[in-house]
Design an enzyme around this catalytic site. Structure first.
Site, PDB file in Angstrom:
ATOM      1  CG  ASP A 130      -0.495  -0.026   8.550  1.00 50.22           C
ATOM      2  OD1 ASP A 130      -1.339   0.822   8.907  1.00 50.22           O
ATOM      3  OD2 ASP A 130       0.655   0.266   8.182  1.00 50.22           O
ATOM      4  CE  LYS A 168       0.863   1.579   4.350  1.00 48.05           C
ATOM      5  NZ  LYS A 168       1.749   2.678   4.552  1.00 48.05           N
TER       6      LYS A 168
HETATM    7  P1  ATP Z   1       5.277   0.422   7.642  1.00 48.93           P
HETATM    8  O1  ATP Z   1       4.418  -0.310   8.648  1.00 48.93           O
HETATM    9  O2  ATP Z   1       5.811   1.712   8.101  1.00 48.93           O
HETATM   10  O3  ATP Z   1       4.613   0.486   6.301  1.00 48.93           O
HETATM   11  P2  ATP Z   1       6.780  -1.574   6.548  1.00 48.93           P
HETATM   12  O4  ATP Z   1       5.489  -2.305   6.465  1.00 48.93           O
HETATM   13  O5  ATP Z   1       7.339  -1.025   5.324  1.00 48.93           O
HETATM   14  O6  ATP Z   1       6.581  -0.439   7.561  1.00 48.93           O
HETATM   15  P3  ATP Z   1       7.764  -4.115   7.005  1.00 48.93           P
HETATM   16  O7  ATP Z   1       8.096  -4.493   5.629  1.00 48.93           O
HETATM   17  O8  ATP Z   1       6.511  -4.645   7.588  1.00 48.93           O
HETATM   18  O9  ATP Z   1       7.780  -2.530   7.181  1.00 48.93           O
HETATM   19  O10 ATP Z   1       9.003  -4.522   7.891  1.00 48.93           O
HETATM   20  C1  ATP Z   1       9.302  -3.926   9.110  1.00 48.93           C
HETATM   21  C2  ATP Z   1      10.189  -4.883   9.900  1.00 48.93           C
HETATM   22  O11 ATP Z   1       9.381  -5.955  10.337  1.00 48.93           O
HETATM   23  C3  ATP Z   1      11.295  -5.490   9.066  1.00 48.93           C
HETATM   24  O12 ATP Z   1      12.481  -4.796   9.244  1.00 48.93           O
HETATM   25  C4  ATP Z   1      11.374  -6.925   9.566  1.00 48.93           C
HETATM   26  O13 ATP Z   1      12.387  -7.071  10.532  1.00 48.93           O
HETATM   27  C5  ATP Z   1      10.070  -7.204  10.260  1.00 48.93           C
HETATM   28  N1  ATP Z   1       9.149  -8.133   9.566  1.00 48.93           N
HETATM   29  C6  ATP Z   1       8.280  -8.949  10.189  1.00 48.93           C
HETATM   30  N2  ATP Z   1       7.548  -9.658   9.326  1.00 48.93           N
HETATM   31  C7  ATP Z   1       7.943  -9.297   8.102  1.00 48.93           C
HETATM   32  C8  ATP Z   1       7.538  -9.696   6.790  1.00 48.93           C
HETATM   33  N3  ATP Z   1       6.585 -10.614   6.579  1.00 48.93           N
HETATM   34  N4  ATP Z   1       8.137  -9.105   5.747  1.00 48.93           N
HETATM   35  C9  ATP Z   1       9.095  -8.174   5.961  1.00 48.93           C
HETATM   36  N5  ATP Z   1       9.527  -7.784   7.169  1.00 48.93           N
HETATM   37  C10 ATP Z   1       8.963  -8.328   8.244  1.00 48.93           C
END
Ligand code: ATP
Length: 302
Positions: free
Chosen positions: A143, A13
């Site tokens: 989220d 998203k």
């Molecule tokens: P935001 O919530 O600000 O949009 P994001 O969603 O971009 O952040 P994620 O990709 O969810 O951030 O990753 C944040 C952290 O969560 C990562 O650094 C990782 O250590 C951990 N994490 C836990 N589960 C996952 C997953 N399924 N994919 C990627 N990272 C994950």
């Protein structure tokens, strides 16, 4: 119990706008955000197994750097909570093909968790509707309820109070993520939102009325993300990328979520591609770690 592998798409998203209203006494931040799903997605493969266990591995065997494949993964937490909430005695095998950059403001982890919730609902014939599943989702992360819903939506509260909005006009999107990582918690804390003047807050109602009227120009003019105020001093490339996108024909460019990914909105795929090439090997080479071409995605998961 279905022991065949099923494949689910976990869509990224962006926030077409993001406002933080205030920090509550309990430490949570109250937000108002316009969420939009993208075509960019991870693939979540899963199947039920008779043994009481949860396993998670990278699809195709190649682990993605920065992604945990243990209990820290939100997919794992989602599976454990589904088992507990619905008294599932059997286990589940999970595989993840990662395409969404992680820790990028694109809700990759939350989308993966939502896919696991929907997949388990199907594999174990639970037939739960959105309210129940979104309750489980919220225990994984703020989220996740939105990721279960997808499409264009207004998210309020801590992100869990959702209102579906008319689908945004179809748009080409360029995602540009700088090398530097950013901590969501740090960005929210250093915003010090309770000290910000009224002018710092983006016009969320204006964005909603632009969406209602399918007025792309107005939409682009009203978009804003208050978290840029906190993120820009930490990662100055965000502003450089935003300006670069605008100089290459983007109708609008904004940081997504708590960053550091910046997205540009384009009306056609050719101009988006030209801009992407400038970041990959042209005049803006070296600014970005990830350059991804995608588009708005319309779907109703539930
Ligand atoms: P935001 O919530 O600000 O949009 P994001 O969603 O971009 O952040 P994620 O990709 O969810 O951030 O990753 C944040 C952290 O969560 C990562 O650094 C990782 O250590 C951990 N994490 C836990 N589960 C996952 C997953 N399924 N994919 C990627 N990272 C994950």
């Amino acid at each position: 119990m279905n022991t065949e592998w099923i494949r689910l798409e976990a869509h990224a998203k962006i926030n077409l706008s993001l406002d933080v209203l205030r920090k509550r006494e309990d430490g949570y931040h109250e937000v108002r955000m316009i969420m939009q799903s993208l075509g960019l997605c991870d693939e979540v493969w899963m199947r039920a197994c008779p043994e009481d266990r949860i396993s998670l591995s990278p699809y195709g065997g190649e682990a993605c750097p920065g992604v945990p494949y243990d209990e820290k993964n939100l997919m794992y937490q989602a599976a454990a909570l589904m088992k507990e909430r619905f008294g599932i005695k059997e286990g589940v095998e999970l595989q993840l093909l990662k395409r969404i950059p992680s820790a990028a403001g694109l809700a990759g982890g939350s989308a993966d968790a939502a896919a696991v919730i929907l997949g388990m609902n199907e594999l174990f014939d639970i037939h739960a509707g959105f309210p129940l599943l979104s309750e489980v989702g919220l225990s994984v992360g703020a989220d996740v309820p939105y990721c279960l819903m997808g499409g264009t939506a207004l998210a309020e509260g801590i992100g869990e109070r959702l209102t579906k909005l008319p689908p945004a006009p179809m748009c080409q999107v360029l995602l540009v993520k700088p090398e530097a990582g950013i901590s969501t918690r740090e960005v929210y804390e250093s915003l010090r939102v309770n000290e910000r003047p009224a002018e710092a807050h983006p016009d969320i109602d204006g964005v909603m009325s632009a969406l209602q009227g399918k007025n792309f120009k107005k939409l682009a003019a009203r978009m804003g993300n208050i978290l840029e105020l906190a993120a820009l001093p930490m990662v100055p490339e965000i502003e450089t990328i935003r300006k670069a996108l605008l100089s290459m024909g983007a109708m609008a460019a904004l940081m997504s979520g708590s960053g550091p990914t910046v997205f540009g909105l384009y009306t056609d795929a050719d101009s988006r591609h030209q801009a992407a090439e400038a970041f990959r090997e042209g005049s803006f080479r070296g600014l970005a770690k990830d350059v991804i071409e995608t588009e708005f995605y319309r779907f109703t998961a539930l």
